[in-house]
Design a protein around this motif. Sequence first.
Motif, PDB file in Angstrom:
ATOM      1  N   THR A 333      -8.729   7.322   1.244  1.00 48.77           N
ATOM      2  CA  THR A 333      -9.069   5.666   1.352  1.00 48.77           C
ATOM      3  C   THR A 333      -8.355   5.060   2.623  1.00 48.77           C
ATOM      4  N   ASP A 334      -9.440   4.425   3.310  1.00 47.47           N
ATOM      5  CA  ASP A 334      -9.050   3.715   4.444  1.00 47.47           C
ATOM      6  C   ASP A 334      -8.223   2.772   4.300  1.00 47.47           C
ATOM      7  N   GLU A 335      -7.289   1.989   5.587  1.00 41.86           N
ATOM      8  CA  GLU A 335      -6.513   1.135   5.425  1.00 41.86           C
ATOM      9  C   GLU A 335      -7.024  -0.200   4.908  1.00 41.86           C
ATOM     10  N   GLU A 336      -8.063  -0.433   5.077  1.00 41.16           N
ATOM     11  CA  GLU A 336      -8.564  -1.861   4.758  1.00 41.16           C
ATOM     12  C   GLU A 336      -8.815  -1.754   3.180  1.00 41.16           C
ATOM     13  N   ASN A 337      -9.213  -0.659   2.763  1.00 37.85           N
ATOM     14  CA  ASN A 337      -9.339  -0.786   1.064  1.00 37.85           C
ATOM     15  C   ASN A 337      -7.987  -0.600   0.397  1.00 37.85           C
ATOM     16  N   VAL A 338      -7.107   0.134   1.136  1.00 32.91           N
ATOM     17  CA  VAL A 338      -5.649   0.220   0.433  1.00 32.91           C
ATOM     18  C   VAL A 338      -5.099  -0.841   0.302  1.00 32.91           C
ATOM     19  N   GLY A 339      -5.423  -1.851   1.302  1.00 36.49           N
ATOM     20  CA  GLY A 339      -4.796  -3.261   1.221  1.00 36.49           C
ATOM     21  C   GLY A 339      -5.357  -4.132   0.134  1.00 36.49           C
ATOM     22  N   TRP A 340      -6.867  -3.715   0.045  1.00 35.61           N
ATOM     23  CA  TRP A 340      -7.356  -4.378  -1.057  1.00 35.61           C
ATOM     24  C   TRP A 340      -6.925  -4.176  -2.450  1.00 35.61           C
ATOM     25  N   ILE A 341      -6.851  -3.037  -2.540  1.00 33.53           N
ATOM     26  CA  ILE A 341      -6.206  -2.500  -3.919  1.00 33.53           C
ATOM     27  C   ILE A 341      -4.865  -3.088  -4.227  1.00 33.53           C
ATOM     28  N   ALA A 342      -4.045  -3.241  -3.171  1.00 33.83           N
ATOM     29  CA  ALA A 342      -2.680  -3.703  -3.123  1.00 33.83           C
ATOM     30  C   ALA A 342      -2.821  -5.212  -3.508  1.00 33.83           C
ATOM     31  N   ALA A 343      -3.634  -6.007  -2.979  1.00 34.23           N
ATOM     32  CA  ALA A 343      -4.034  -7.335  -3.189  1.00 34.23           C
ATOM     33  C   ALA A 343      -4.222  -7.551  -4.420  1.00 34.23           C
ATOM     34  N   VAL A 344      -5.110  -6.542  -5.136  1.00 33.15           N
ATOM     35  CA  VAL A 344      -5.776  -6.757  -6.349  1.00 33.15           C
ATOM     36  C   VAL A 344      -4.645  -6.682  -7.485  1.00 33.15           C
ATOM     37  N   HIS A 345      -3.475  -5.953  -7.172  1.00 33.33           N
ATOM     38  CA  HIS A 345      -2.323  -5.893  -7.863  1.00 33.33           C
ATOM     39  C   HIS A 345      -1.331  -6.849  -7.803  1.00 33.33           C
ATOM     40  N   GLY A 346      -1.553  -7.763  -6.799  1.00 29.75           N
ATOM     41  CA  GLY A 346      -0.437  -8.926  -6.332  1.00 29.75           C
ATOM     42  C   GLY A 346       0.517  -8.683  -5.143  1.00 29.75           C
ATOM     43  N   LEU A 347       0.068  -7.640  -4.496  1.00 26.13           N
ATOM     44  CA  LEU A 347       1.246  -7.210  -3.526  1.00 26.13           C
ATOM     45  C   LEU A 347       0.470  -7.820  -2.121  1.00 26.13           C
ATOM     46  N   GLU A 348       1.466  -8.500  -1.667  1.00 23.18           N
ATOM     47  CA  GLU A 348       1.115  -8.929  -0.331  1.00 23.18           C
ATOM     48  C   GLU A 348       1.334  -7.988   0.829  1.00 23.18           C
ATOM     49  N   GLU A 349       0.512  -8.015   2.088  1.00 19.21           N
ATOM     50  CA  GLU A 349       0.316  -6.946   2.693  1.00 19.21           C
ATOM     51  C   GLU A 349       1.895  -6.604   3.558  1.00 19.21           C
ATOM     52  N   ALA A 350       2.723  -7.570   3.925  1.00 20.08           N
ATOM     53  CA  ALA A 350       4.088  -7.036   4.229  1.00 20.08           C
ATOM     54  C   ALA A 350       4.748  -6.183   3.353  1.00 20.08           C
ATOM     55  N   VAL A 351       4.705  -6.443   1.973  1.00 19.58           N
ATOM     56  CA  VAL A 351       5.441  -5.629   1.054  1.00 19.58           C
ATOM     57  C   VAL A 351       5.012  -4.285   1.026  1.00 19.58           C
ATOM     58  N   TRP A 352       3.544  -4.185   0.698  1.00 19.01           N
ATOM     59  CA  TRP A 352       3.238  -2.638   0.539  1.00 19.01           C
ATOM     60  C   TRP A 352       3.220  -2.025   1.877  1.00 19.01           C
ATOM     61  N   ARG A 353       3.256  -2.532   2.945  1.00 19.84           N
ATOM     62  CA  ARG A 353       3.729  -1.883   4.143  1.00 19.84           C
ATOM     63  C   ARG A 353       5.161  -1.382   4.301  1.00 19.84           C
ATOM     64  N   ILE A 354       6.110  -1.902   3.574  1.00 20.64           N
ATOM     65  CA  ILE A 354       7.385  -1.514   3.448  1.00 20.64           C
ATOM     66  C   ILE A 354       7.554  -0.560   2.408  1.00 20.64           C
ATOM     67  N   LEU A 355       6.947  -0.490   1.385  1.00 20.07           N
ATOM     68  CA  LEU A 355       6.835   0.493   0.197  1.00 20.07           C
ATOM     69  C   LEU A 355       6.134   1.504   0.303  1.00 20.07           C
ATOM     70  N   LEU A 356       4.742   1.586   0.764  1.00 20.13           N
ATOM     71  CA  LEU A 356       4.086   2.720   0.725  1.00 20.13           C
ATOM     72  C   LEU A 356       4.635   3.862   1.588  1.00 20.13           C
ATOM     73  N   PRO A 357       4.953   3.559   2.998  1.00 22.79           N
ATOM     74  CA  PRO A 357       5.637   4.543   3.697  1.00 22.79           C
ATOM     75  C   PRO A 357       6.575   5.404   3.322  1.00 22.79           C
ATOM     76  N   VAL A 358       7.619   4.891   2.471  1.00 20.83           N
ATOM     77  CA  VAL A 358       8.526   5.450   1.868  1.00 20.83           C
ATOM     78  C   VAL A 358       7.862   6.298   0.654  1.00 20.83           C
ATOM     79  N   ARG A 359       7.109   5.769   0.046  1.00 20.53           N
ATOM     80  CA  ARG A 359       6.360   6.741  -0.999  1.00 20.53           C
ATOM     81  C   ARG A 359       5.592   7.919  -0.371  1.00 20.53           C
ATOM     82  N   VAL A 360       4.796   7.855   0.497  1.00 17.83           N
ATOM     83  CA  VAL A 360       3.883   8.662   0.995  1.00 17.83           C
ATOM     84  C   VAL A 360       4.596   9.745   2.164  1.00 17.83           C
ATOM     85  N   THR A 361       5.553   9.367   2.634  1.00 23.35           N
ATOM     86  CA  THR A 361       6.552  10.526   3.785  1.00 23.35           C
ATOM     87  C   THR A 361       7.157  11.293   2.764  1.00 23.35           C
ATOM     88  N   GLY A 362       6.830  12.121   2.478  1.00 26.35           N
ATOM     89  CA  GLY A 362       7.827  13.008   1.486  1.00 26.35           C
ATOM     90  C   GLY A 362       8.736  13.977   2.097  1.00 26.35           C
TER      91      GLY A 362
END
Length: 362
Positions: A333-362
Amino acid sequence: MCAKCADRAGGPRRTVLRDAGAPDAPGRCAGDALDGRGALDGTGALDGTGALDSTGALDHLPGDGQFAWWGRPQRERVRPLHAAQPPGTAYAPHYAEPRETAAMSGGKHGKPRRTRIGGGGGGGARPVAGDGGMLPGPLLRRRAERRPTAVPELPFEGRAGAAVGTAGCSFAELDRRARAIAARLGTLLSPGSRVLLVYPEGPDLAGAFFGCLYAGMAAVPLVLTTPGGVHTVPRAVQRCAPDLVLTGTDGWHALDVDRNRTQVVEADGVRVGGEPVWRLATQWRPVGVLRGAPAYHCYHDDGPAGGRLEAAMCHGDLAEVMTELAQAVRLGTDEENVGWIAAVHGLEEAVWRILLPVRVTG
């Protein structure tokens, strides 16, 4: 007179015998009858070729030419077999749809189970195996222990992860900042307190956000989009009513906050409240954080009209959403749609950009 009629009349009881395969005569009362094999059925009509169900109707099994006893528990209702039906007519019983029972539905007050990956929402989230079941705070701790020098990044082409989110901050550095802030917050507030984060996007905001998660407090990010753009702070303080304001800009741009009502602490990568980060980081002790405890509020600034504070998302909610976003990333999934999914769940851009890198960088 049949047995049932005899019972009603008080007379002697008489049993009617029929040969195997003998058809029922119209009008015959089949109360108690004995078939050709000596089997007695006291509840319904009789046919010598097979056994009977409790309703007086015969169930035909297609293909073998035999009749069988199905039993009341497997049937809700059966269409009666009319005595005047022509011989040789195939009988097709009608079965009702099975009713839901307590064993099937989970009880009288049972509710459907959630099927979202990672478990459920808010507080009742069901953890999944591996990192996907971990809360964001403990996940960062694990990353810092196993890969301290690795840098969490967003896996999108054209926009390096180091430019946003954790801003090139390694796992060990991000964990150190979070521990220092959590140690400071623990001396000033109790778990569950609301903390307003006044920062531009970058490592200071990331450290402050994870510091709130480490301390078991609810973070309310107020992301400054322009240098010195602190004019929104008074509205946010009035609307969110935070117990404390964390900021990295107070040394350069004084915040318009009543310090007698709301505490303000300056925190960055060097000092937190005037104390060195390295010293506070060693003083931090983990606190028990429940999956259902509030972790994050999304705040929307509506200009002079005021602002809106969304309902809190708990630690388990953040873990679920990050699992879903990580799955989307793995599927390309591209960056724009990942941001859209996060917005649907109520996460603003600055927050998912903090949390997601920690989650996907194993």
